[in-house]
Design an enzyme around this catalytic site. Structure first.
Site, PDB file in Angstrom:
ATOM      1  N   GLU A 141       0.971  -1.199  -0.026  1.00 58.82           N
ATOM      2  CA  GLU A 141      -0.026   0.078   0.139  1.00 58.82           C
ATOM      3  C   GLU A 141       1.011   1.220  -0.087  1.00 58.82           C
ATOM      4  O   GLU A 141       1.873   1.386   0.841  1.00 58.82           O
ATOM      5  CB  GLU A 141      -0.809  -0.061   1.359  1.00 58.82           C
ATOM      6  CG  GLU A 141      -1.843   1.249   1.287  1.00 58.82           C
ATOM      7  CD  GLU A 141      -2.536   1.153   2.608  1.00 58.82           C
ATOM      8  OE1 GLU A 141      -2.770   0.241   3.207  1.00 58.82           O
ATOM      9  OE2 GLU A 141      -3.422   2.380   2.628  1.00 58.82           O
ATOM     10  N   LYS A 193       4.559   0.893   9.560  1.00 57.66           N
ATOM     11  CA  LYS A 193       4.522   2.178   8.848  1.00 57.66           C
ATOM     12  C   LYS A 193       4.038   3.221   9.619  1.00 57.66           C
ATOM     13  O   LYS A 193       4.518   4.416   9.551  1.00 57.66           O
ATOM     14  CB  LYS A 193       4.017   2.015   7.532  1.00 57.66           C
ATOM     15  CG  LYS A 193       4.676   1.212   6.495  1.00 57.66           C
ATOM     16  CD  LYS A 193       4.141   1.301   5.155  1.00 57.66           C
ATOM     17  CE  LYS A 193       3.101   0.215   5.017  1.00 57.66           C
ATOM     18  NZ  LYS A 193       2.659   0.040   3.758  1.00 57.66           N
ATOM     19  N   ARG A 213       5.229 -12.472   9.600  1.00 60.67           N
ATOM     20  CA  ARG A 213       5.660 -11.363   9.162  1.00 60.67           C
ATOM     21  C   ARG A 213       7.304 -11.308  10.153  1.00 60.67           C
ATOM     22  O   ARG A 213       7.271 -12.129  11.054  1.00 60.67           O
ATOM     23  CB  ARG A 213       5.121 -10.178   9.461  1.00 60.67           C
ATOM     24  CG  ARG A 213       4.570 -10.185  11.201  1.00 60.67           C
ATOM     25  CD  ARG A 213       4.112  -8.586  11.070  1.00 60.67           C
ATOM     26  NE  ARG A 213       2.905  -8.334  10.420  1.00 60.67           N
ATOM     27  CZ  ARG A 213       2.783  -7.366   9.571  1.00 60.67           C
ATOM     28  NH1 ARG A 213       3.667  -6.453   9.694  1.00 60.67           N
ATOM     29  NH2 ARG A 213       1.782  -7.005   8.629  1.00 60.67           N
TER      30      ARG A 213
END
Ligand code: ATP
Ligand code: MG
Length: 576
Positions: free
Chosen positions: A52, A288, A278
């Protein structure tokens, strides 16, 4: 001088099929291999990396990039780069550009397969209309809060919205008017009509479109309704013929919904979602949102601050793409979340830099060393080995003169027993040059040693001396070049700063000493040819990389990593 080429790619090119690794095949590769063997999708493999564009890529993304591009290459398939740009409020072209740069830097290539979810907005809208016609979607006019309350909990089933049974006609009319911009944000949403009592909350009529009167960085003012992630992702994967949709574990519970969209719409291309753990790294944060906070609040110099775990930060710090790829290979791919010790990343980096970084001499905290028995106007050039690990790197010449600079910490007037470097009466070797014996010091008015005097030993004489127990690096004072050197330490003081369980904001754990700036460093003359991004080993000190802040006559170097792990932790591998 040959530089270590921080931008150079010495690795596996576009995706890394080269070199059979001894590592056992991970479960994702095993699943892909089985599908190929079974002839699923006619043996075709197509993956995607779907960031994204709401921030810069970090080392966690590198794991996903290496996995997706790596698998595509290993199975003679393709990997697309797709921007998941469905939330315009947080997205920006700045991020779109940086992400492409970072993926390329890592050594991967999407050829002409650069896609945007926003390119599919019209097709997605058509799919939404299709779901409405199938009575598989409806416009809901409850408020966001009501929707949440009606949704139920893990132990309680949800309740149907009073709008759940709107007619197809009414739904089509309302949805078209949502698109036309007749309603305010939040007035209505489009929801999939699945099962309000499903044990999986994601299946309790999830929202698939919402009204957001926000300009989109690509579609501008064309749309005021935007698809939700699950819907957009499943459809985008199918539109692109993705065979294996590899994502992180938090999407495991979304897989039934992912499949539901493709099945219900009868899309011709189905993809298999596979979830992996992850990457989390110690002493840093990876979300982020948190990284953005550090940037916005000026707690770091920017996204590419060399202390950041972002790929542009690592690049500026002097990480090579190969070291990041090797790290991703080493941590493996697993199903269990964990934290990988940053020491493993640094270890992998050292391994790579050791093999490729040219050696040079630089003095970070200079102390004058005068060789009294060496003529004042004489200059000799001594050959120095560029890289003992790589004979093809050859040699260069370093200038030697009467006035040298050595590291302040390499001299002690009154040394303790274990100190083997220079001290009054002591003999040491000057790298590539000769043996010197300290004959005295000059002090300033505060009693601080400002000059060390020595005599050098010509060849014949040197044989009779006691063995020098230390070899020092040095530069010739008149030949050396000035530089600023930035030393970095961990950005956070605790292993898991992102863990805010005890209610502590992650920023309270910032390491106040994570940046130390040294002015007045002196470098050997060959570094005059260095360019930003070039990496070197400063002998005995560590690996350093020229910073883009460098200006003619004012070089700036970042310490990439010290020669040894100062935190001296055992490298341990907890993930995978
Ligand atoms: P963040 O939580 O940091 O905001 P994200 O998952 O929202 O990250 P995306 O841009 O959606 O970021 O991520 C793109 C891809 O990278 C996704 O497939 C995601 O699963 C993967 N990814 C993101 N973070 C990690 C990580 N720490 N380890 C491995 N893969 C990751
Ligand atoms: Mg995401």
């Amino acid at each position: 001088m040959e530089s270590s080429g921080n931008n150079g790619d010495f690795g596996r090119g576009s995706g890394g099929a080269e070199g059979e690794t001894a590592q056992p095949v991970d479960f994702v590769r095993a699943a892909v291999r089985d599908d190929v063997a079974a002839g699923k999708n006619e043996g075709r493999v197509c993956t995607r990396f779907p960031p994204e564009p709401n921030g810069y890529l970090h080392i966690g993304h590198a794991k996903a990039i290496c996995l997706n591009f790596g698998i595509a290459a290993e199975f003679s398939g393709r990997c697309n780069l797709r921007f998941d740009d469905t939330n315009p409020a947080k997205e920006d072209v700045e991020y779109v550009e940086s992400i492409q740069e970072d993926v390329r830097w890592l050594g991967f290539d999407w050829d002409d397969r650069l896609y945007y979810a926003s390119d599919y907005f019209e097709r997605m809208y058509a799919c939404a209309l299709e779901l409405i016609r199938m009575e598989k979607a409806y416009v809901d006019s409850l408020t966001a809060e009501e929707i949440r309350a009606y949704r139920g909990t893990l132990t309680e089933p949800g309740k149907a919205s009073p709008y759940r049974d709107r007619s197809v006609e009414e739904n089509l009319d309302l949805f078209e008017r949502m698109r036309a911009g007749e309603f305010d944000d939040g007035a209505h949403v489009l929801r999939a009509r699945i099962d309000m009592s499903s044990p999986n909350l994601n299946m309790r009529d999830p929202t698939i479109y919402r009204i957001r009167r926000v300009r989109h960085h690509r579609t501008g003012g064309e749309w005021c309704i935007y698809p939700m992630y699950d819907f957009a992702h499943s459809l985008s994967d199918s539109f692109e013929g993705i065979t294996h949709s590899i994502c992180t574990l938090e999407f495991e519970d979304h897989r039934p919904l992912y499949d539901w969209f493709q099945e219900t719409l009868g899309l011709p291309s189905r993809s298999q979602q596979i979830e992996f753990a992850r990457l989390n790294l110690s002493y840093t944060v990876m979300s982020k949102r948190k990284l953005l906070q550090l940037v916005r609040e000026g707690l770091v110099g920017g996204w590419d601050d060399p202390r950041m775990p972002t790929l542009c930060g690592l690049r500026r710090r002097g990480y090579t793409p190969a070291s990041v790829r090797n790290f991703c290979e080493r941590i493996g791919v697993g199903k269990r979340d964990g934290v990988v010790d940053v020491a493993l990343l640094e270890h992998t980096l050292r391994e790579d830099l050791n093999a490729r970084a040219p050696r040079v001499m630089a003095v970070l905290r200079p102390l004058r060393l005068i060789i009294d028995n060496y003529p004042a106007d004489k200059v000799e050039m001594f050959p120095a080995v560029n890289n003992p690990e790589d004979p093809s790197a050859g040699t260069r010449e370093v200038a030697f003169s009467r006035e040298l600079l050595i590291e302040r910490e390499d001299f002690m007037e009154d040394p303790p027993k274990k100190f083997f470097r220079l001290a009054p009466g002591r003999t040491v070797r000057l790298r590539y040059a000769c043996l010197v014996t300290c004959t005295g010091v000059v002090k300033d008015e505060r009693g601080e040693v400002v000059e060390v005097h020595c005599r050098y030993h010509p060849r014949g004489e040197a044989e009779d001396l006691p063995r020098a127990r230390a070899t020092l690096h040095w530069v010739s004072a008149p030949h050396s070049l000035p530089a600023e050197v930035r030393l970095y330490d961990r950005l956070f003081l605790v292993e898991n700063p992102g863990d805010e369980k005890e209610g502590k904001d992650f920023k309270t754990h910032l390491n106040p000493g994570s940046l130390e700036i040294l002015d007045g460093c002196r470098l050997e003359a060959s570094l005059g040819a260095a360019r930003p991004g070039d990496g070197f080993q400063f002998e005995r000190l560590g690996y350093f990389c020229m910073d883009p802040d460098s200006r003619p006559g004012a070089m700036v170097f970042n310490r990439t990593v010290a020669l040894r792990d100062a935190w001296a932790k055992i490298v341990r591998k907890t993930s995978a």
